[in-house]
Design an enzyme around this catalytic site. Structure first.
Site, PDB file in Angstrom:
ATOM      1  N   PRO A   1      44.049  42.747  42.923  1.00 54.51           N
ATOM      2  CA  PRO A   1      44.513  41.324  42.842  1.00 54.51           C
ATOM      3  C   PRO A   1      45.241  40.969  41.654  1.00 54.51           C
ATOM      4  O   PRO A   1      44.762  40.191  40.731  1.00 54.51           O
ATOM      5  CB  PRO A   1      42.878  40.630  42.547  1.00 54.51           C
ATOM      6  CG  PRO A   1      42.245  41.819  42.062  1.00 54.51           C
ATOM      7  CD  PRO A   1      42.723  43.090  42.640  1.00 54.51           C
ATOM      8  N   CYS A   2      46.747  41.486  41.546  1.00 51.90           N
ATOM      9  CA  CYS A   2      47.490  41.175  40.486  1.00 51.90           C
ATOM     10  C   CYS A   2      47.638  39.490  40.385  1.00 51.90           C
ATOM     11  O   CYS A   2      48.153  39.105  39.666  1.00 51.90           O
ATOM     12  CB  CYS A   2      48.782  41.931  40.682  1.00 51.90           C
ATOM     13  SG  CYS A   2      49.712  41.684  42.228  1.00 51.90           S
ATOM     14  N   HIS A   3      47.190  38.727  41.605  1.00 46.96           N
ATOM     15  CA  HIS A   3      47.625  37.368  41.494  1.00 46.96           C
ATOM     16  C   HIS A   3      46.643  36.571  40.571  1.00 46.96           C
ATOM     17  O   HIS A   3      46.862  35.437  40.366  1.00 46.96           O
ATOM     18  CB  HIS A   3      47.504  36.940  43.024  1.00 46.96           C
ATOM     19  CG  HIS A   3      46.156  37.348  43.778  1.00 46.96           C
ATOM     20  ND1 HIS A   3      45.950  38.431  44.409  1.00 46.96           N
ATOM     21  CD2 HIS A   3      44.730  36.761  43.662  1.00 46.96           C
ATOM     22  CE1 HIS A   3      44.613  38.366  44.954  1.00 46.96           C
ATOM     23  NE2 HIS A   3      43.928  37.460  44.469  1.00 46.96           N
TER      24      HIS A   3
END
Length: 282
Positions: free
Chosen positions: A246-248
């Site tokens: 989950p780099c978002h």
């Protein structure tokens, strides 16, 4: 793939873009609905079906004030090795169910010559995606509105691998993460090419709970490299597995969402969608 789900997401994205561009005028439901060529009733229903909440509440999850609040709440956990243990299974989704294994040099030697990779295309709440897997796990997942471009992106990662367009169980299990019933989710294995530093950053991203946000500086502290915020940003920007890693959920310390490999609008959509899944009654 001009499917109904993709059409719906594009309408949501257009609505988010319009609201962001005109936030000072505070456009009402009727005005936004008109811009996406729907009646107010159908737009409200479409948005609620997609996000699990109303457009008005969704905007709360994507506001600067809400982002700052989340960052402030999480500031106390910077010195800890993980987030607080009392979180629900939903919010700890990635940490509990996603496992990363680094590729050996032999596996990606000579552009992945020794790898056999299956790949397929699928729908998600945030647009069409390509997902690819080796015998050991998912090696690539990216949002790809155009299949040819999506496959070229995959091939650029492993130019000499053997590719088969085939949906396998590994991919199916990974795609299940987009569904709402996570009680049936099996462990998702990722098989990734990366440096030790990159793998450590990507593993740390898994510990950011769903519906929460972190910063590049926080991640740097958590891997005990407090002066490596820029290097952390580079590692996050090279994340080969959208959404599952989950780099978002990593934003600027100011609360501004910042850039995203697959588009700022999509990042806003994902952050708002996740916030609504975890806190539908905010």
């Amino acid at each position: 793939m001009n499917t109904q789900e993709n059409i719906n997401y594009n309408r949501i994205a257009d609505a988010i873009d319009y609201i962001k561009a005109n936030f000072k005028e505070q456009p009402n439901l009727d005005e936004v609905a008109e811009k996406v060529h729907l009646s107010p009733f159908h737009f409200q229903r479409l948005f609620s079906d997609w996000a699990g909440t109303s457009p008005k509440k969704f905007l709360q999850y994507t506001s600067l004030e809400h982002a700052k609040k989340l960052l402030k709440e999480n500031q106390a956990t910077i010195s800890e090795t993980a987030y607080e243990t009392g979180l629900s299974g939903t919010s700890r989704l990635h940490d509990l169910f996603v496992n990363i294994e680094g590729m050996t040099p032999a596996e990606y030697k000579n552009g992945g010559k020794n790898l056999e990779i299956n790949y397929s295309f699928a729908e998600s709440p945030f647009g069409n995606i390509i997902v690819a897997s080796t015998q050991k796990g998912v090696c690539f997942m990216a949002f790809a509105e155009d299949e040819a471009i999506g496959f070229n992106d995959l091939k650029n990662k492993f130019p000499n691998a053997a590719f088969s367009r085939k949906l396998d169980l590994t991919q199916q299990n990974a795609l299940f993460i987009f569904q709402n019933d996570w009680s049936k989710l099996s462990e998702i294995k990722l098989h990734l090419k990366g440096t030790d530093f990159q793998l450590k950053v990507w593993e740390t991203l898994l510990k950011i709970p769903m519906g929460q946000l972190s910063t590049y500086g926080t991640i740097a502290h958590q891997i005990q490299k407090p002066n490596a915020s820029r290097a952390v940003g580079t590692a996050i920007g090279s994340n080969p597995v959208a959404f599952l890693i989950p780099c978002h959920r990593v934003i600027q310390s100011s609360g501004i969402f910042g850039g995203y490999m697959w588009g700022n609008t999509r990042k806003t959509a994902i952050i708002g969608w996740e916030g609504a899944q975890v806190n539908p009654n905010l």
